[in-house]
Design a protein around this motif. Structure first.
Motif, PDB file in Angstrom:
ATOM      1  N   ASP A 139     -50.105   6.702   2.590  1.00  0.00           N
ATOM      2  CA  ASP A 139     -51.496   6.266   2.636  1.00  0.00           C
ATOM      3  C   ASP A 139     -52.305   6.980   3.716  1.00  0.00           C
ATOM      4  O   ASP A 139     -53.345   6.507   4.129  1.00  0.00           O
ATOM      5  N   SER A 140     -51.815   8.127   4.144  1.00  0.00           N
ATOM      6  CA  SER A 140     -52.537   8.868   5.179  1.00  0.00           C
ATOM      7  C   SER A 140     -53.743   9.563   4.563  1.00  0.00           C
ATOM      8  O   SER A 140     -53.616  10.578   3.908  1.00  0.00           O
ATOM      9  N   GLU A 141     -54.894   8.965   4.765  1.00  0.00           N
ATOM     10  CA  GLU A 141     -56.117   9.545   4.223  1.00  0.00           C
ATOM     11  C   GLU A 141     -56.633  10.656   5.117  1.00  0.00           C
ATOM     12  O   GLU A 141     -57.091  11.680   4.650  1.00  0.00           O
ATOM     13  N   ARG A 142     -56.582  10.407   6.408  1.00  0.00           N
ATOM     14  CA  ARG A 142     -57.059  11.404   7.356  1.00  0.00           C
ATOM     15  C   ARG A 142     -55.935  11.731   8.326  1.00  0.00           C
ATOM     16  O   ARG A 142     -55.308  10.842   8.882  1.00  0.00           O
ATOM     17  N   ILE A 143     -55.713  12.997   8.504  1.00  0.00           N
ATOM     18  CA  ILE A 143     -54.679  13.453   9.421  1.00  0.00           C
ATOM     19  C   ILE A 143     -55.355  14.413  10.394  1.00  0.00           C
ATOM     20  O   ILE A 143     -56.174  15.238   9.999  1.00  0.00           O
ATOM     21  N   ARG A 144     -55.016  14.284  11.667  1.00  0.00           N
ATOM     22  CA  ARG A 144     -55.529  15.214  12.664  1.00  0.00           C
ATOM     23  C   ARG A 144     -54.347  15.761  13.447  1.00  0.00           C
ATOM     24  O   ARG A 144     -53.447  15.028  13.812  1.00  0.00           O
ATOM     25  N   PHE A 145     -54.367  17.036  13.678  1.00  0.00           N
ATOM     26  CA  PHE A 145     -53.298  17.685  14.423  1.00  0.00           C
ATOM     27  C   PHE A 145     -53.877  18.401  15.624  1.00  0.00           C
ATOM     28  O   PHE A 145     -54.994  18.895  15.582  1.00  0.00           O
TER      29      PHE A 145
END
Length: 176
Positions: A139-145
């Protein structure tokens, strides 16, 4: 490619910090050894305590990969996606014969190798999205790295180098 390498450095150092060398080993296949030399300080090196293997010729690479303990969980990192092109190539044989997962660093103009089941596309601001074989439960809609510089990764790796994993009875990790 530099930003993708920075993200991979961040992933490797986080994994090395969280999980000791008794539980996994690191192999990095590259033609750009200076960019990855910091990883040889990690106690997770799969080949005589080292992690970095020069891509070189197919036979030479195959021999180096044969020296890796195929029974241990291995993270194979490469910035040489073309090495997956041949079905009988050394990297494909290694992934088939070992207990390995792979991180393949690909720039924005290179085709992702067909054996990659999931692709993480990272934008210039660190925003990212998964494509490919993504489970419905993800359910990861937004991922930031956030990436890590070579100097920062080197500092982390050097600090981890002297640590010993008490569960690593065989001393397979490079820790002292």
């Amino acid at each position: 490619l530099d930003f993708a390498r920075a993200v991979v450095r961040s992933v490797i150092t986080q994994l090395a910090t969280w999980v000791g060398p008794a539980d996994w080993q690191l192999v990095i296949v590259t033609s750009d050894e200076p960019s990855w030399r910091w990883a040889d300080w990690l106690p997770h090196g799969a080949i005589d305590g080292c992690s970095v293997i020069m891509s070189g010729s197919g036979d030479e690479l195959g021999e180096r990969l044969d020296a890796v303990d195929h029974g241990r969980m291995t993270l194979l990192v490469t910035d040489e996606p073309h090495l997956f092109a041949a079905r009988t190539g050394a990297l494909r044989r290694f992934l088939t014969a070992s207990n390995a997962a792979s991180l393949v660093v690909v720039d924005d103009v290179t085709t992702v190798p067909s054996l990659c089941r999931r692709v993480l596309t990272i934008g210039s601001t660190g925003a990212a999205s998964w494509s490919g074989d993504v489970p419905e439960s993800d359910d990861s809609e937004r991922i930031r790295f956030a990436g890590l510089s070579v100097d920062a990764a080197d500092r982390v790796a050097r600090r981890l180098a002297c640590l010993t994993d008490p569960e690593d009875a065989g001393g397979s990790g490079g820790g002292v």
